[in-house]
Enzyme design. Sequence first.
Site, PDB file in Angstrom:
ATOM      1  N   HIS A  70       0.863  -1.188   0.000  1.00 51.07           N
ATOM      2  CA  HIS A  70       0.000   0.000   0.000  1.00 51.07           C
ATOM      3  C   HIS A  70       0.891   1.226   0.000  1.00 51.07           C
ATOM      4  CE1 HIS A  70      -1.570   3.215   2.794  1.00 51.07           C
ATOM      5  NE2 HIS A  70      -2.441   3.276   1.825  1.00 51.07           N
ATOM      6  N   GLU A 128     -16.535   3.222  -4.437  1.00 45.90           N
ATOM      7  CA  GLU A 128     -15.768   2.211  -5.172  1.00 45.90           C
ATOM      8  C   GLU A 128     -14.267   2.482  -5.104  1.00 45.90           C
ATOM      9  OE1 GLU A 128     -16.648  -0.669  -6.639  1.00 45.90           O
ATOM     10  OE2 GLU A 128     -18.648  -0.325  -5.832  1.00 45.90           O
ATOM     11  N   SER A 129     -13.876   3.758  -5.147  1.00 47.30           N
ATOM     12  CA  SER A 129     -12.448   4.081  -5.080  1.00 47.30           C
ATOM     13  C   SER A 129     -11.916   3.884  -3.665  1.00 47.30           C
ATOM     14  CB  SER A 129     -12.201   5.525  -5.523  1.00 47.30           C
ATOM     15  OG  SER A 129     -12.521   5.670  -6.887  1.00 47.30           O
ATOM     16  N   TYR A 157       0.322   9.130  -1.189  1.00 48.40           N
ATOM     17  CA  TYR A 157       0.975  10.430  -1.000  1.00 48.40           C
ATOM     18  C   TYR A 157      -0.032  11.505  -1.354  1.00 48.40           C
ATOM     19  CZ  TYR A 157       5.091   7.663  -0.361  1.00 48.40           C
ATOM     20  OH  TYR A 157       5.963   6.741   0.141  1.00 48.40           O
ATOM     21  N   ARG A 176     -16.501   8.742  -3.554  1.00 49.53           N
ATOM     22  CA  ARG A 176     -16.654   7.624  -4.470  1.00 49.53           C
ATOM     23  C   ARG A 176     -16.299   6.330  -3.726  1.00 49.53           C
ATOM     24  NH1 ARG A 176     -13.947   4.968  -8.976  1.00 49.53           N
ATOM     25  NH2 ARG A 176     -15.457   4.662 -10.644  1.00 49.53           N
TER      26      ARG A 176
END
Lengths: 379, 379
Positions: free
Chosen positions: B139, B339-340, B142, B337
């Site tokens: 992961h 989904e993001s 920034y 969002r």
Amino acid sequence: MSSAPQPMRQRVEDYIRKLQDEIVLSLENIDPNAPKFKRDSWLRPQGGSGQSCVFAMPSTTTDDSDSNIASHRHESVLEKAGVNISIVHGTLPPPAIKQMRADHSSLPLPEDVPGGLPFFAAGISLVIHPRNPNAPTAHANYRYFEITETNNSSSSGGSGSTPKVLAWWFGGGADLTPSYLIEEDAVHFHKTLKDACAPFGSQLYPTFKKWCDEYFYLPHRGETRGVGGLFFDDLSELAHVRLPSPASYTSDIGSIDKGGPAAEKLRPETQEEIFEFIQSVGNAFVPSYVPIVQKRTTMSYTPHQRRWQLIRRGRYVEFNLVYDRGTKFGLMTPGARVESILMSLPETARWEYMCELGEDQDTEEGRLMGVLKNPRDWL
Amino acid sequence: MSSAPQPMRQRVEDYIRKLQDEIVLSLENIDPNAPKFKRDSWLRPQGGSGQSCVFAMPSTTTDDSDSNIASHRHESVLEKAGVNISIVHGTLPPPAIKQMRADHSSLPLPEDVPGGLPFFAAGISLVIHPRNPNAPTAHANYRYFEITETNNSSSSGGSGSTPKVLAWWFGGGADLTPSYLIEEDAVHFHKTLKDACAPFGSQLYPTFKKWCDEYFYLPHRGETRGVGGLFFDDLSELAHVRLPSPASYTSDIGSIDKGGPAAEKLRPETQEEIFEFIQSVGNAFVPSYVPIVQKRTTMSYTPHQRRWQLIRRGRYVEFNLVYDRGTKFGLMTPGARVESILMSLPETARWEYMCELGEDQDTEEGRLMGVLKNPRDWL
């Protein structure tokens, strides 16, 4: 033997032990060839004990044939299930008392009890995840909470001398989470619960059904977890924020079997009545749910349906980890038994980016989503 | 063309777009036969835009051969991966400003800006879940955050007229989450990040390494999410709660390439230096991680290892949904969002009750657990 009435904490403990046994046995009876539930008794170092009864199929780590989305092998009826009871006691710190005073005005001001107050909590909590995507997941939880005066004498929390109870309440509920909407199952589940509520007041089912839809809601998804059921908390003989106040009873309260043309009964009022109500809805779990599993477990299903079930289980994980008060409270509690708290999580869950399943209203997946986005009155 | 220096928000946006491209291409190059990342551009109705680049294998819903624990079929190197950027702006309400003033004393008092203040945020966020249990999950994130004066003139948040910046800071980090501990991989990951930090101050790596171990910690499990890396926030030219204050610089600050026998450089001080540091660690992601995936993806693995990997992915889900600030903040943000935000979750995760894997210290699973329970210095 003794004719002295037992304290409520003891009666609740006896009841949830019996209910746990009955529920586990009826789940085991659905699938006689499957392994039995694993029964673990545990002690909480800070005070209390419990018993977890958990079903899981042994993991197959030696062959290449177990499967995620697709396989019908190892076809046990249940995939993962837990039926837990816990009976714990300890000290409630003043900030927690402050919060609870909103619903329990009989509690003293937190500043008057700087050392906190003793609490007792006993409850049963269960989550059943069947394997067949046509068989819904079910959850139920019934609990009794009691706050007593500080007992300066001998035992605290034991069943010997009983300290004065400052506040008590029941909470709980049951709800159904299908991956595929089979309307008659939702209707059966709700009707069984409504019938169990009915003798104790006409306002219970509609109030707790609405509360359930509100509680099991994922704001970030804009959908409920499932097709609902009952949810309630803080139920005592005091005024309740969602129920008609006891003062609004017009006649004949406290005698549920006198019948007659008296004014409609709206809610249970006495502790005795409330405990009877709890037992009624607790006992309704098996008839509300087990026949559904028995019927749906014989249906065949496709890998596509399994995939959708695992995606729905991902939503179940999202609700439990992000929103569920019991889970969040449990994970924050020092000495809590994490394995028991998280036994509610499914064996497998799945997250797909921008999954298209459920978007088309004319599909079976879309029909479920329609109901999750707009909770329905089932009865 | 123009010699006027571009505003930092534009430079950050340009950088994260380039970095996203580079990372996605280098991940696609690992596995030329796999499908390409799916690129989705999106607009936030409340202001801003982004691009999600997501990898997933098409679901196999038509045959019975896909598998959860065991199968080696469909052997793409990655199982699920997302590399997202977002560039958003909006208004920060006074309570949020109040909270941020703790670390950003240049902000006005919230009561002096009852209508809130404009903010701008640009960031890259990525999570890579490879399929092979020997290849770790990674992961990185920034981000640049900016709060400006209310612009009473024309455009808000556009790149035309630039309102006065009241506060700005960078945050981010990168961390590695293996299912099986391969020490040389942890060392390589940490060493690459440390080398990327080194030119900008000797205190960066040790401070941010420790912060990472603290942040990616699951209190209810008593374990870290993985073997760590870097984590930092609120990095600006102001004093920082975890870093030596800029006043403690003894000489020659602001010129990282002058070298010489001057006093040791402890931290970057100017915005220019901090942005260079961000680019240095951002650019280090590919060399810190991609070689590890390339090496481990060729190793064979067993169903037992796959099962353990899915259990570890369950812990990843627990961390992200219960503790991760970015996820929690994201899910609470209107218009976010989902989904993001949730692309960080693995494709599949698994929860077993009282799983015995990892308990025996002499097993490979137990060796990982030893490190997660007692974070190690890798260098």
